[in-house]
Design a protein around this motif. Sequence first.
Motif, PDB file in Angstrom:
ATOM      1  N   PRO A  53       0.793  -1.114   0.338  1.00 32.21           N
ATOM      2  CA  PRO A  53      -0.168  -0.136  -0.304  1.00 32.21           C
ATOM      3  C   PRO A  53       1.043   1.135   0.112  1.00 32.21           C
ATOM      4  CG  PRO A  53      -0.563  -2.042   1.965  1.00 32.21           C
ATOM      5  CD  PRO A  53       0.361  -2.519   0.967  1.00 32.21           C
ATOM      6  N   ALA A  54       0.002   2.830  -0.565  1.00 32.32           N
ATOM      7  CA  ALA A  54       1.327   3.571  -0.850  1.00 32.32           C
ATOM      8  C   ALA A  54       2.048   4.200   0.763  1.00 32.32           C
ATOM      9  CB  ALA A  54      -0.129   4.515  -1.211  1.00 32.32           C
ATOM     10  N   ARG A  55       1.018   4.227   1.384  1.00 33.12           N
ATOM     11  CA  ARG A  55       1.910   4.389   3.063  1.00 33.12           C
ATOM     12  C   ARG A  55       2.950   3.358   3.283  1.00 33.12           C
ATOM     13  NH1 ARG A  55      -1.154   8.057   6.547  1.00 33.12           N
ATOM     14  NH2 ARG A  55      -0.235   7.394   8.140  1.00 33.12           N
ATOM     15  N   LEU A  56       2.443   2.432   3.212  1.00 32.56           N
ATOM     16  CA  LEU A  56       3.820   1.890   3.680  1.00 32.56           C
ATOM     17  C   LEU A  56       5.099   1.734   2.051  1.00 32.56           C
ATOM     18  CD1 LEU A  56       5.642  -0.095   5.440  1.00 32.56           C
ATOM     19  CD2 LEU A  56       4.012  -2.563   4.239  1.00 32.56           C
ATOM     20  N   ALA A  57       4.651   2.529   0.934  1.00 31.80           N
ATOM     21  CA  ALA A  57       5.639   2.215   0.073  1.00 31.80           C
ATOM     22  C   ALA A  57       6.204   3.516   0.472  1.00 31.80           C
ATOM     23  CB  ALA A  57       4.780   2.130  -1.065  1.00 31.80           C
ATOM     24  N   GLU A  58       5.837   4.938   1.028  1.00 38.51           N
ATOM     25  CA  GLU A  58       6.406   5.472   0.840  1.00 38.51           C
ATOM     26  C   GLU A  58       7.023   5.910   2.286  1.00 38.51           C
ATOM     27  OE1 GLU A  58       5.066   9.984   2.414  1.00 38.51           O
ATOM     28  OE2 GLU A  58       3.542   8.784   2.214  1.00 38.51           O
ATOM     29  N   GLN A  59       6.972   4.313   3.055  1.00 39.19           N
ATOM     30  CA  GLN A  59       8.119   4.702   4.801  1.00 39.19           C
ATOM     31  C   GLN A  59       9.164   3.743   4.068  1.00 39.19           C
ATOM     32  OE1 GLN A  59       5.738   2.188   6.900  1.00 39.19           O
ATOM     33  NE2 GLN A  59       4.003   4.074   7.240  1.00 39.19           N
ATOM     34  N   SER A  60       9.338   3.078   3.019  1.00 39.08           N
ATOM     35  CA  SER A  60      10.405   2.206   3.118  1.00 39.08           C
ATOM     36  C   SER A  60      10.681   2.397   1.384  1.00 39.08           C
ATOM     37  CB  SER A  60       9.273   0.575   2.979  1.00 39.08           C
ATOM     38  OG  SER A  60       8.292   1.104   1.843  1.00 39.08           O
ATOM     39  N   GLU A  61      10.679   3.502   1.149  1.00 38.58           N
ATOM     40  CA  GLU A  61      10.891   3.428  -0.204  1.00 38.58           C
ATOM     41  C   GLU A  61      12.506   3.722  -0.761  1.00 38.58           C
ATOM     42  OE1 GLU A  61      10.124   6.541  -4.606  1.00 38.58           O
ATOM     43  OE2 GLU A  61       8.581   6.843  -2.418  1.00 38.58           O
ATOM     44  N   SER A  62      13.096   4.692   0.491  1.00 37.10           N
ATOM     45  CA  SER A  62      14.249   5.384   0.387  1.00 37.10           C
ATOM     46  C   SER A  62      15.362   4.304   0.509  1.00 37.10           C
ATOM     47  CB  SER A  62      14.272   6.299   1.727  1.00 37.10           C
ATOM     48  OG  SER A  62      14.529   6.332   2.221  1.00 37.10           O
ATOM     49  N   ARG A  63      14.517   2.675   1.106  1.00 36.03           N
ATOM     50  CA  ARG A  63      15.830   1.901   1.886  1.00 36.03           C
ATOM     51  C   ARG A  63      15.153   0.667   1.003  1.00 36.03           C
ATOM     52  NH1 ARG A  63      15.883   2.816   8.843  1.00 36.03           N
ATOM     53  NH2 ARG A  63      16.539   4.845   8.203  1.00 36.03           N
ATOM     54  N   ARG A  64      14.284   0.443   0.518  1.00 38.15           N
ATOM     55  CA  ARG A  64      13.804  -0.952   0.671  1.00 38.15           C
ATOM     56  C   ARG A  64      14.937  -2.047  -0.870  1.00 38.15           C
ATOM     57  NH1 ARG A  64       8.719   0.462  -4.154  1.00 38.15           N
ATOM     58  NH2 ARG A  64      10.518   0.648  -5.687  1.00 38.15           N
ATOM     59  N   ASP A  65      15.712  -0.968  -1.215  1.00 35.46           N
ATOM     60  CA  ASP A  65      16.593  -1.908  -2.182  1.00 35.46           C
ATOM     61  C   ASP A  65      18.365  -1.465  -1.528  1.00 35.46           C
ATOM     62  OD1 ASP A  65      15.069  -1.940  -4.116  1.00 35.46           O
ATOM     63  OD2 ASP A  65      15.346   0.459  -5.122  1.00 35.46           O
ATOM     64  N   ARG A  66      18.239  -0.617  -0.335  1.00 41.22           N
ATOM     65  CA  ARG A  66      19.607  -0.359  -0.144  1.00 41.22           C
ATOM     66  C   ARG A  66      20.050  -1.305   0.646  1.00 41.22           C
ATOM     67  NH1 ARG A  66      22.271   4.456  -0.786  1.00 41.22           N
ATOM     68  NH2 ARG A  66      21.147   5.466  -2.342  1.00 41.22           N
ATOM     69  N   VAL A  67      19.167  -2.191   1.344  1.00 42.77           N
ATOM     70  CA  VAL A  67      18.871  -2.861   2.867  1.00 42.77           C
ATOM     71  C   VAL A  67      19.036  -3.872   2.606  1.00 42.77           C
ATOM     72  CG1 VAL A  67      17.892  -3.963   5.293  1.00 42.77           C
ATOM     73  CG2 VAL A  67      17.152  -1.198   4.558  1.00 42.77           C
ATOM     74  N   ASP A  68      20.390  -5.081   3.150  1.00 39.83           N
ATOM     75  CA  ASP A  68      20.449  -6.418   3.017  1.00 39.83           C
ATOM     76  C   ASP A  68      20.717  -6.829   4.350  1.00 39.83           C
ATOM     77  OD1 ASP A  68      21.210  -8.883   2.441  1.00 39.83           O
ATOM     78  OD2 ASP A  68      23.053  -8.002   1.287  1.00 39.83           O
ATOM     79  N   GLY A  69      19.328  -8.208   4.707  1.00 37.14           N
ATOM     80  CA  GLY A  69      19.407  -8.541   5.916  1.00 37.14           C
ATOM     81  C   GLY A  69      20.491  -9.296   5.819  1.00 37.14           C
ATOM     82  N   ALA A  70      20.922  -9.994   5.162  1.00 37.18           N
ATOM     83  CA  ALA A  70      22.329 -11.186   5.407  1.00 37.18           C
ATOM     84  C   ALA A  70      23.677 -10.399   5.658  1.00 37.18           C
ATOM     85  CB  ALA A  70      21.801 -11.785   4.005  1.00 37.18           C
ATOM     86  N   ALA A  71      23.975  -9.359   5.151  1.00 38.51           N
ATOM     87  CA  ALA A  71      24.180  -8.244   5.183  1.00 38.51           C
ATOM     88  C   ALA A  71      24.350  -7.948   6.848  1.00 38.51           C
ATOM     89  CB  ALA A  71      24.672  -7.162   4.363  1.00 38.51           C
ATOM     90  N   LEU A  72      23.785  -7.383   7.309  1.00 37.64           N
ATOM     91  CA  LEU A  72      23.170  -7.209   8.613  1.00 37.64           C
ATOM     92  C   LEU A  72      23.781  -7.621   9.750  1.00 37.64           C
ATOM     93  CD1 LEU A  72      19.447  -4.900   8.477  1.00 37.64           C
ATOM     94  CD2 LEU A  72      22.150  -3.822   8.692  1.00 37.64           C
ATOM     95  N   MET A  73      23.359  -9.516   9.163  1.00 33.98           N
ATOM     96  CA  MET A  73      23.919 -10.477  10.331  1.00 33.98           C
ATOM     97  C   MET A  73      24.699 -10.327  10.535  1.00 33.98           C
ATOM     98  SD  MET A  73      20.439 -11.485  11.400  1.00 33.98           S
ATOM     99  CE  MET A  73      20.679 -13.397  11.554  1.00 33.98           C
ATOM    100  N   GLU A  74      25.494 -10.659   8.857  1.00 31.28           N
ATOM    101  CA  GLU A  74      26.789 -10.781   9.317  1.00 31.28           C
ATOM    102  C   GLU A  74      28.289  -9.946  10.218  1.00 31.28           C
ATOM    103  OE1 GLU A  74      30.375 -11.326   5.729  1.00 31.28           O
ATOM    104  OE2 GLU A  74      28.655 -11.231   5.267  1.00 31.28           O
ATOM    105  N   ALA A  75      26.875  -8.656  10.153  1.00 27.80           N
ATOM    106  CA  ALA A  75      27.975  -7.756  10.475  1.00 27.80           C
ATOM    107  C   ALA A  75      27.733  -7.503  11.837  1.00 27.80           C
ATOM    108  CB  ALA A  75      27.642  -6.331  10.123  1.00 27.80           C
ATOM    109  N   ALA A  76      26.993  -8.161  12.386  1.00 30.93           N
ATOM    110  CA  ALA A  76      26.481  -8.731  14.025  1.00 30.93           C
ATOM    111  C   ALA A  76      27.268  -9.903  14.335  1.00 30.93           C
ATOM    112  CB  ALA A  76      25.094  -8.796  14.287  1.00 30.93           C
TER     113      ALA A  76
END
Length: 399
Positions: A53-76
């Motif tokens: 939905p539009a509201r969630l798309a707006e909230q996540s638009e700037s990061r949706r292609d930048r965040v990598d869950g696997a990389a975050l797990m590795e950094a932790a």
Amino acid sequence: MVGEDDMVVAPEVRRAYAYLGAVTERPTAELWDLVDRVGPVEAGDRIRSGRVPARLAEQSESRRDRVDGAALMEAAGEVGARLVVPGDPGWPAQALEPLDRPRWLRTGGRGGVATALRPLGLWWRGAADPLRTLGRSVAVVGTRAPTSYGRAVTADLASGVCAEGFTVVSGGAFGIDAAAHRAVLGAGGSTIAVLAGGVDRFYPRGNDGMLQAVAESGAVVSAQAPGTGVTRYRFLDRNRLIAALGRATVVVEAAARSGALSTAAWAAALDRPVGVVPGPVTSVASVGCHLLARDRGAVLVTRTADVVELAGDMGETADPPHGRSSTWDGLDDVTRRVLEALPITGGSAPAEVAASAGTAPSVTRAVLGRLLSAGAAVRGPEGWRRSGDGGVQLTIPVA
């Protein structure tokens, strides 16, 4: 330390939670609704592809292609941290659930949500087991510029409650936070530091050594992903997490405008007891504590037994009991009035209970929190009610 192999959550689910926890600045109602509806893996896929939905798309638009869950797990993993998520044996659901109720009250305004909801995961850097550590916990917070009186009282209370088996939760900052952590470390107890940024970046840097010691014996925790820096609003979000992870919050010293007052306000909103340490009436550092006692119904605490009673099971004190009673006779007047004001069936809102009992709303919420912890009250869809059929039996120490 609990390893990933010891957890029941599948690796792809954990990676999805890592992604979801970082793709928006704060956990939002729209994000949690999607996760609840389709699960974390599918929710992550939909956000990446923009099928939300539009509201969630707006909230996540700037990061949706930048965040990598696997990389975050590795950094932790590089700093010995892990991500604890819903479904894990160590997920503190009971502590965090109140942050998520009710979601529709959290929404509104152009930017999405007014206040953050429960986190989608906790980055946990430390050997302590989350559930065992948070089973008996108290938050101790206060000013970054304490007096010698504030430091001394903090050390006494923090070491005292840890000797009674409580975990001390605080924010890892200079001042009262650091005094609380160091007192527990010196006493060989368990303490948790909640950070406003990633657990791979200890902040403030001047507390590096202390935070490392906290991680070795307890835990350094954050809702923010590794690599995240601190900002003012992330400190405010951290305060809500401190309040949620403590069964009660004690403010030792706080100015009239203080982050510690934010933590106390969150504790009250979550129906958790709030205690304050009285100070000299001439001390600027104690003004916030006195305001909480005068205007918000916070309970005055002056010794370990007061904090144990506030944060422990109802009727528990630090003094050894000489006998036991299973009636209401040992209850203080306010607790008795609130308990008697609760209906046996159905439910009542806290404001209705307060009006019936003739107690201040903030005091009523604190008492309801203690009654809930003691099993004497139940919070259901219709509101608060007495547990069982009204014949509540409470175990209370008798002097």
